[in-house]
Design an enzyme around this catalytic site. Structure first.
Site, PDB file in Angstrom:
ATOM      1  N   VAL A  62       0.840  -1.203   0.000  1.00 23.34           N
ATOM      2  CA  VAL A  62       0.000   0.000   0.000  1.00 23.34           C
ATOM      3  C   VAL A  62       0.878   1.258   0.000  1.00 23.34           C
ATOM      4  O   VAL A  62       0.632   2.214  -0.744  1.00 23.34           O
ATOM      5  CB  VAL A  62      -0.965   0.004   1.207  1.00 23.34           C
ATOM      6  CG1 VAL A  62      -1.820   1.263   1.207  1.00 23.34           C
ATOM      7  CG2 VAL A  62      -1.854  -1.234   1.190  1.00 23.34           C
ATOM      8  N   GLU A 122     -10.248   5.882   5.503  1.00 23.57           N
ATOM      9  CA  GLU A 122     -11.057   5.316   4.411  1.00 23.57           C
ATOM     10  C   GLU A 122     -10.513   3.970   3.944  1.00 23.57           C
ATOM     11  O   GLU A 122     -11.282   3.065   3.593  1.00 23.57           O
ATOM     12  CB  GLU A 122     -11.066   6.321   3.245  1.00 23.57           C
ATOM     13  CG  GLU A 122     -12.022   6.003   2.139  1.00 23.57           C
ATOM     14  CD  GLU A 122     -13.473   6.003   2.612  1.00 23.57           C
ATOM     15  OE1 GLU A 122     -14.015   7.054   2.915  1.00 23.57           O
ATOM     16  OE2 GLU A 122     -14.052   4.899   2.681  1.00 23.57           O
ATOM     17  N   GLY A 124     -10.964  -1.410   1.503  1.00 21.79           N
ATOM     18  CA  GLY A 124      -9.896  -0.920   0.613  1.00 21.79           C
ATOM     19  C   GLY A 124     -10.258   0.264  -0.259  1.00 21.79           C
ATOM     20  O   GLY A 124     -10.315   1.400   0.208  1.00 21.79           O
ATOM     21  N   ILE A 177     -13.081   0.935  -1.817  1.00 25.41           N
ATOM     22  CA  ILE A 177     -14.487   1.377  -1.872  1.00 25.41           C
ATOM     23  C   ILE A 177     -14.666   2.582  -0.953  1.00 25.41           C
ATOM     24  O   ILE A 177     -14.344   2.503   0.225  1.00 25.41           O
ATOM     25  CB  ILE A 177     -15.456   0.262  -1.414  1.00 25.41           C
ATOM     26  CG1 ILE A 177     -15.259  -1.005  -2.252  1.00 25.41           C
ATOM     27  CG2 ILE A 177     -16.906   0.732  -1.473  1.00 25.41           C
ATOM     28  CD1 ILE A 177     -16.129  -2.181  -1.793  1.00 25.41           C
ATOM     29  N   LYS A 221     -13.423  -4.702  10.679  1.00 24.99           N
ATOM     30  CA  LYS A 221     -14.003  -3.740   9.731  1.00 24.99           C
ATOM     31  C   LYS A 221     -15.467  -3.444  10.077  1.00 24.99           C
ATOM     32  O   LYS A 221     -15.888  -2.284  10.085  1.00 24.99           O
ATOM     33  CB  LYS A 221     -13.881  -4.291   8.308  1.00 24.99           C
ATOM     34  CG  LYS A 221     -12.413  -4.332   7.829  1.00 24.99           C
ATOM     35  CD  LYS A 221     -12.260  -5.142   6.550  1.00 24.99           C
ATOM     36  CE  LYS A 221     -10.824  -5.133   6.043  1.00 24.99           C
ATOM     37  NZ  LYS A 221     -10.562  -6.147   5.002  1.00 24.99           N
ATOM     38  N   GLY A 224      -5.302  -4.347  -2.300  1.00 28.02           N
ATOM     39  CA  GLY A 224      -4.410  -4.168  -3.444  1.00 28.02           C
ATOM     40  C   GLY A 224      -3.725  -2.821  -3.413  1.00 28.02           C
ATOM     41  O   GLY A 224      -4.201  -1.871  -2.795  1.00 28.02           O
TER      42      GLY A 224
HETATM   43  N1  HSE Z   1      -6.840  -9.238   4.273  1.00 27.57           N
HETATM   44  C1  HSE Z   1      -7.834  -8.414   3.682  1.00 27.57           C
HETATM   45  C2  HSE Z   1      -8.657  -9.203   2.699  1.00 27.57           C
HETATM   46  C3  HSE Z   1      -7.297  -7.219   2.927  1.00 27.57           C
HETATM   47  O1  HSE Z   1      -8.373 -10.371   2.413  1.00 27.57           O
HETATM   48  O2  HSE Z   1      -9.625  -8.643   2.194  1.00 27.57           O
HETATM   49  C4  HSE Z   1      -6.847  -6.106   3.802  1.00 27.57           C
HETATM   50  O3  HSE Z   1      -7.852  -5.653   4.659  1.00 27.57           O
END
Ligand code: HSE
Length: 422
Positions: free
Chosen positions: A15, A122, A127, A129, A198, A296
């Site tokens: 990132v 954010e 990620g 979105i 999350k 990503g």
């Molecule tokens: N490990 C997370 C996923 C990505 O597989 O979506 C980073 O939050």
């Protein structure tokens, strides 16, 4: 000429390098320093001036020239101490650290407020979105009481592969690890911890009440079988790892992460591989779904850079920047216990081929106030057992669990118990 806004980057992994490359397009922003673990590690990042690198993050968090600290190392320590120190030294923060927000958000937001600084995040949830800024700004006029989301790409990739290839979990996981879609230690993803961090944060800002991570019910995907995928498909469903949050009419929150049978007619059933999606329902907006890449280099950098630019645009314009983006809740949510929730269930039972087995299962369910929506037994196997698939109507979780105990005590094996989308 106007002074450039100075950024200190902590972390230059996937990132971090996406953020570095993207920020090169903005001439009002300057990356003043980048903290990395190992300065000597070879890095193939075009335009990177090695003199910016340091292995001492204090050179960033205490640096009087830096305006915004961008934390991209993840985990609790040293991220917490570095963010706290940066806030005390007058820096605004951009972070992608979902674990820190879920476990110690209350503390860092209190420090941020004390020093009149903002923390934007954010990138921490889904990620690329945009979801935090929309919830806090353009959707602020809504009373949102329901969220259903796919916020973990690794598990969604595994479940999609299991579905399309009729493959077992362990085989798909191995392949996903080989391809780099799953980590060597996949626990954080496959056991639902990542999704729980999350949804805890997303529910907190959506409901304006603090959701403690220890109150988020969590189940991972490791017990899902290829046979469940097939049965679900036959019945008109897909199996997804769903992070959900619901605020009932009494203002109590039910926040969880677990596999779920979702109707093929629903949007989330069509979110495949590493794509993420968040569906929100509330008044007056109705229902909306945002979907896109949940991880990503560049998708995540998009969110980080958006946060940096939001702060940069307001720096030096006001004594109290971005009021709508600040932490607005102080009260802990009253939570609903999972045993008291009402759900529909998919149950896969392996039973001996005895007379009256289905009748007995039906009786146990009836005695626990469980009404069956469907019950299917296709054939008897060579070992003289049969797989029986049941879908229930709405029932209290506690009743379901008690019924399962009795079904098992009667000599049957309950292979799977998965909640069904309502
Ligand atoms: N490990 C997370 C996923 C990505 O597989 O979506 C980073 O939050």
């Amino acid at each position: 000429m106007k002074n450039k806004i100075k950024i200190g980057l902590i972390g230059l992994g996937t990132v971090g390098s996406g953020v570095f490359k993207t920020l090169k397009n903005f001439d009002n922003i300057e990356i003043a320093k980048i903290a990395v673990k190992n300065i000597n590690k070879p890095r193939n990042i075009e335009g990177l001036d090695n003199s910016l690198l340091t292995d001492n993050p204090c050179e960033i968090v205490k640096n009087p020239d830096i305006d915004i600290v961008v934390e991209l190392i993840g985990g609790l320590e040293p991220a917490f101490d570095l963010i706290a120190e940066a806030l005390k030294n007058g820096k605004h923060i951009v972070t992608a650290n979902k674990e820190l927000l879920a476990k110690r958000g209350e503390e860092i937001f209190a420090i941020a407020e004390k020093y009149n600084k903002v923390i934007l995040y954010e990138a921490a949830i889904a990620g690329g979105i945009p979801i935090i800024m929309p919830v806090k700004t353009i959707l602020a006029g809504n009373k949102i009481n329901h969220i259903e989301a796919i916020v973990n790409g690794t598990t969604n990739y595994i479940l999609t592969k299991m579905d399309v290839e009729s493959a077992q979990y362990a085989d798909v996981l191995k392949e996903a690890q080989k391809l780099g879609y799953a980590e060597a230690d996949p626990t954080g993803d496959v056991e639902g911890f990542d999704a729980a961090y999350k949804i805890a944060t997303l529910a907190s800002i959506t409901f304006n009440k603090r959701i403690k991570i220890e109150n988020v019910y969590r189940e991972g995907i490791t017990k899902i079988r290829a046979e469940d995928m097939k049965s679900a498909n036959d019945l008109g469903y897909k199996i997804k790892l769903i992070a959900s949050a619901h605020l009932n009419n009494n203002g109590e929150a039910d926040v969880r992460v677990h596999p779920m049978l979702v109707s093929k007619k629903s949007t989330l059933a069509h979110i495949d591989y590493v794509t993420n999606a968040v569906s929100l329902s509330g008044h007056p907006v109705g229902s909306i779904t945002l979907s896109g890449p949940g991880a990503g280099e560049f998708p995540t950098a998009s969110s980080v850079v958006g946060d940096i630019l939001a702060i940069a645009a307001e720096l030096n314009t006001s004594d109290y920047i971005l009021p709508m983006m600040r932490c607005r809740h102080s009260e802990d949510a009253v939570m609903v216990n999972i045993e008291d929730t009402i759900n529909k269930y998919y149950i896969s039972i392996n039973a001996h081929n005895n007379k009256g087995v289905i009748g007995k299962i039906g009786t146990i369910c009836a005695n626990h106030d469980i009404s069956l929506a469907s019950i299917v037994q296709r054939c008897v196997s060579d070992d003289n057992t049969a797989d029986i698939t049941v879908i229930t109507e709405l029932v209290k979780e506690e009743n379901m669990r008690n019924a399962i105990k009795l079904i098992e005590a009667d000599g049957n094996k309950v292979n799977s118990l998965i909640r069904v989308q309502v």
